[in-house]
Design a protein around this motif. Structure first.
Motif, PDB file in Angstrom:
ATOM      1  N   GLY A 166       2.986  10.210   4.714  1.00 26.42           N
ATOM      2  CA  GLY A 166       4.045  11.193   4.520  1.00 26.42           C
ATOM      3  C   GLY A 166       4.627  11.202   3.118  1.00 26.42           C
ATOM      4  O   GLY A 166       5.297  12.161   2.722  1.00 26.42           O
ATOM      5  N   ALA A 167       4.381  10.150   2.354  1.00 26.90           N
ATOM      6  CA  ALA A 167       4.882  10.089   0.974  1.00 26.90           C
ATOM      7  C   ALA A 167       3.811  10.623   0.010  1.00 26.90           C
ATOM      8  O   ALA A 167       2.784  11.160   0.424  1.00 26.90           O
ATOM      9  CB  ALA A 167       5.275   8.661   0.624  1.00 26.90           C
TER      10      ALA A 167
ATOM     11  N   GLY B 274       0.800  -1.226   0.000  1.00 26.46           N
ATOM     12  CA  GLY B 274       0.000   0.000   0.000  1.00 26.46           C
ATOM     13  C   GLY B 274       0.826   1.266   0.000  1.00 26.46           C
ATOM     14  O   GLY B 274       0.336   2.336  -0.390  1.00 26.46           O
ATOM     15  N   HIS B 275       2.076   1.160   0.428  1.00 28.53           N
ATOM     16  CA  HIS B 275       2.900   2.368   0.495  1.00 28.53           C
ATOM     17  C   HIS B 275       4.106   2.316  -0.448  1.00 28.53           C
ATOM     18  O   HIS B 275       5.138   2.911  -0.196  1.00 28.53           O
ATOM     19  CB  HIS B 275       3.244   2.693   1.949  1.00 28.53           C
ATOM     20  CG  HIS B 275       2.005   3.031   2.698  1.00 28.53           C
ATOM     21  ND1 HIS B 275       1.348   4.228   2.532  1.00 28.53           N
ATOM     22  CD2 HIS B 275       1.234   2.302   3.527  1.00 28.53           C
ATOM     23  CE1 HIS B 275       0.242   4.222   3.260  1.00 28.53           C
ATOM     24  NE2 HIS B 275       0.152   3.064   3.869  1.00 28.53           N
ATOM     25  N   ILE B 276       3.908   1.640  -1.577  1.00 31.97           N
ATOM     26  CA  ILE B 276       4.760   1.846  -2.748  1.00 31.97           C
ATOM     27  C   ILE B 276       4.192   3.061  -3.478  1.00 31.97           C
ATOM     28  O   ILE B 276       2.973   3.150  -3.697  1.00 31.97           O
ATOM     29  CB  ILE B 276       4.725   0.620  -3.680  1.00 31.97           C
ATOM     30  CG1 ILE B 276       5.460  -0.564  -3.057  1.00 31.97           C
ATOM     31  CG2 ILE B 276       5.329   0.961  -5.048  1.00 31.97           C
ATOM     32  CD1 ILE B 276       5.415  -1.815  -3.916  1.00 31.97           C
ATOM     33  N   SER B 277       5.047   3.993  -3.868  1.00 31.95           N
ATOM     34  CA  SER B 277       4.576   5.149  -4.640  1.00 31.95           C
ATOM     35  C   SER B 277       4.453   4.775  -6.110  1.00 31.95           C
ATOM     36  O   SER B 277       5.408   4.291  -6.716  1.00 31.95           O
ATOM     37  CB  SER B 277       5.549   6.323  -4.498  1.00 31.95           C
ATOM     38  OG  SER B 277       5.114   7.400  -5.299  1.00 31.95           O
ATOM     39  N   VAL B 278       3.245   4.982  -6.678  1.00 35.23           N
ATOM     40  CA  VAL B 278       3.018   4.671  -8.093  1.00 35.23           C
ATOM     41  C   VAL B 278       2.653   5.930  -8.889  1.00 35.23           C
ATOM     42  O   VAL B 278       2.354   5.865 -10.067  1.00 35.23           O
ATOM     43  CB  VAL B 278       1.915   3.598  -8.261  1.00 35.23           C
ATOM     44  CG1 VAL B 278       2.420   2.238  -7.770  1.00 35.23           C
ATOM     45  CG2 VAL B 278       0.632   3.986  -7.536  1.00 35.23           C
ATOM     46  N   ASP B 279       2.680   7.072  -8.221  1.00 37.09           N
ATOM     47  CA  ASP B 279       2.354   8.348  -8.873  1.00 37.09           C
ATOM     48  C   ASP B 279       3.292   9.390  -8.264  1.00 37.09           C
ATOM     49  O   ASP B 279       3.021   9.941  -7.196  1.00 37.09           O
ATOM     50  CB  ASP B 279       0.879   8.698  -8.615  1.00 37.09           C
ATOM     51  CG  ASP B 279       0.429   9.949  -9.354  1.00 37.09           C
ATOM     52  OD1 ASP B 279       1.238  10.505 -10.130  1.00 37.09           O
ATOM     53  OD2 ASP B 279      -0.727  10.368  -9.150  1.00 37.09           O
ATOM     54  N   LEU B 280       4.426   9.641  -8.945  1.00 36.51           N
ATOM     55  CA  LEU B 280       5.533  10.369  -8.321  1.00 36.51           C
ATOM     56  C   LEU B 280       5.143  11.732  -7.782  1.00 36.51           C
ATOM     57  O   LEU B 280       5.643  12.164  -6.744  1.00 36.51           O
ATOM     58  CB  LEU B 280       6.683  10.526  -9.319  1.00 36.51           C
ATOM     59  CG  LEU B 280       7.354   9.229  -9.785  1.00 36.51           C
ATOM     60  CD1 LEU B 280       8.562   9.550 -10.642  1.00 36.51           C
ATOM     61  CD2 LEU B 280       7.753   8.361  -8.605  1.00 36.51           C
ATOM     62  N   ASP B 281       4.257  12.428  -8.479  1.00 38.81           N
ATOM     63  CA  ASP B 281       3.835  13.764  -8.031  1.00 38.81           C
ATOM     64  C   ASP B 281       2.382  13.738  -7.568  1.00 38.81           C
ATOM     65  O   ASP B 281       1.684  14.751  -7.625  1.00 38.81           O
ATOM     66  CB  ASP B 281       4.016  14.773  -9.180  1.00 38.81           C
ATOM     67  CG  ASP B 281       5.459  14.808  -9.659  1.00 38.81           C
ATOM     68  OD1 ASP B 281       6.343  14.962  -8.800  1.00 38.81           O
ATOM     69  OD2 ASP B 281       5.700  14.655 -10.868  1.00 38.81           O
ATOM     70  N   GLY B 282       1.940  12.575  -7.097  1.00 41.79           N
ATOM     71  CA  GLY B 282       0.533  12.400  -6.736  1.00 41.79           C
ATOM     72  C   GLY B 282       0.167  13.042  -5.413  1.00 41.79           C
ATOM     73  O   GLY B 282       0.955  13.739  -4.779  1.00 41.79           O
ATOM     74  N   ASP B 283      -1.064  12.775  -5.006  1.00 39.45           N
ATOM     75  CA  ASP B 283      -1.585  13.353  -3.763  1.00 39.45           C
ATOM     76  C   ASP B 283      -0.729  12.933  -2.577  1.00 39.45           C
ATOM     77  O   ASP B 283      -0.242  11.801  -2.522  1.00 39.45           O
ATOM     78  CB  ASP B 283      -3.014  12.859  -3.503  1.00 39.45           C
ATOM     79  CG  ASP B 283      -4.006  13.404  -4.513  1.00 39.45           C
ATOM     80  OD1 ASP B 283      -3.688  14.432  -5.153  1.00 39.45           O
ATOM     81  OD2 ASP B 283      -5.086  12.805  -4.658  1.00 39.45           O
ATOM     82  N   PRO B 284      -0.577  13.844  -1.598  1.00 36.07           N
ATOM     83  CA  PRO B 284       0.084  13.435  -0.351  1.00 36.07           C
ATOM     84  C   PRO B 284      -0.698  12.306   0.322  1.00 36.07           C
ATOM     85  O   PRO B 284      -1.926  12.319   0.350  1.00 36.07           O
ATOM     86  CB  PRO B 284       0.050  14.706   0.507  1.00 36.07           C
ATOM     87  CG  PRO B 284      -0.190  15.830  -0.445  1.00 36.07           C
ATOM     88  CD  PRO B 284      -0.993  15.249  -1.575  1.00 36.07           C
TER      89      PRO B 284
END
Length: 323
Positions: A178-179, A164-174
């Motif tokens: 914290g990521a 669940g806390h892999i980032s798949v949208d680099l500039d996505g919603d906070p």
């Protein structure tokens, strides 16, 4: 006489469930309390104590050789502590020590709830027979766990596989973690519903704004509801493909309440996976719905404990580091 039983606790924001489980995965004795999630630490522990009191008073308790706990996270199995996001009274709460004190020296094994679900699916469910698997719980949050080389891979703190806390949208919603652009921020039930509402979907006369209501609208052909599920499926596919590329899994098992949407989620997920899982060694990846249902947490906690503690017990050890 049942002599090789494992006790199990499944701890979440709404319920604390317990069971005595045999070597076939059958739940022989059950206990359950509501989680007083908004109360203080001792009130929550009181509910755990009530569940344990029911289990330890069973004549079958004499056959228990280990106790497994699957808890909402984060957990820290190396420290024996839990800090469930949805139980604010527990922050760094020494659950393993407290449970061990109640149960008189039975070895206690702690894992996160995503790892517990994975253990259940690998033992008796959709991942049975697969040596390398990722199991996901898509619900209020998005959790998961890994089986690698035929063994449950918990990691040092019991949180490995937390997709669940892999980032798949680099500039996505906070994300609250914290990521930015985390799978959970795109694919959890509340976020599916939020996105549908923001884009103009409106609930029916019953006012139901849950992800299940969005799924029903998608099934009826609503384009905004459909698009919200497709975006969730895309995020899950990207996370699954990243995981498969890193560790070569053969199957991804999708469970949790949001998976109840069935093909509204799984069909676009399989389509998106073809876009992201492109290397030769991940192209044969299978996607399957979870089979274990609401007992997955208990069965999985039992499986994790049984795997960590040899059949003869643990020579009086109080705590087993789940690694």
């Amino acid at each position: 006489m049942h002599t090789h039983l494992v006790a199990a606790l499944d701890i979440g924001g709404t319920k604390i469930a317990g069971a005595l489980v045999d070597r076939d995965g059958s739940l022989l004795v059950r206990a359950r309390r509501s989680t007083p999630a908004q109360e203080d630490a001792e009130s929550v522990m009181g509910a755990v104590g009530d569940v344990l009191a029911e289990l330890t008073s069973s004549p079958l308790w004499a056959g228990v050789r280990a106790l497994g706990i699957g808890s909402a996270g984060p957990v820290d199995a190396s420290a024996g502590t839990v800090s469930p996001v949805n139980v604010p009274g527990w922050r760094g709460f020494p659950l393993v020590e407290r449970v061990g004190a109640v149960t008189g020296g039975v070895p206690v094994v702690l894992v996160g709830d995503g790892v517990a679900m994975t253990a259940a699916e690998h033992w008796l469910g959709a991942a049975r027979g697969y040596d390398n698997a990722l199991c996901l719980v898509v619900s209020t949050g998005v959790g998961g766990g890994l089986v690698l080389g035929g063994k449950l891979h918990r990691g040092p703190t019991g949180n490995a596989g937390h997709i669940g806390h892999i980032s798949v949208d680099l500039d996505g919603d906070p994300c609250p973690c914290g990521a930015r652009g985390c799978v959970e921020r795109l694919a959890s039930g509340p976020n599916i519903a939020r996105r549908a509402l923001e884009n103009g979907w409106r609930p029916g006369p019953d006012g139901d704004t849950t992800a299940a209501a969005v799924a029903a609208a998608a099934r009826a052909g609503d384009p905004v509801a459909t698009a919200s599920y497709e975006r969730a499926a895309q995020a899950l596919a990207a996370g699954i493909a990243a995981t498969a590329t890193l560790v070569e899994i053969d199957i991804a098992v999708i469970g949790g309440g949001v998976a109840g949407a069935g093909d509204i989620l799984l069909a676009p997920l399989r389509r998106s996976l073809r876009t992201y899982a492109t290397l030769s060694f991940v192209q044969r990846l299978t996607v399957a719905p979870a089979l274990m249902g609401t007992d997955a947490g208990l069965v999985g906690a039992a499986a994790a404990a049984a795997a960590a503690v040899p059949a003869g017990g643990a020579n009086g050890a109080r705590t087993v580091a789940a690694q």
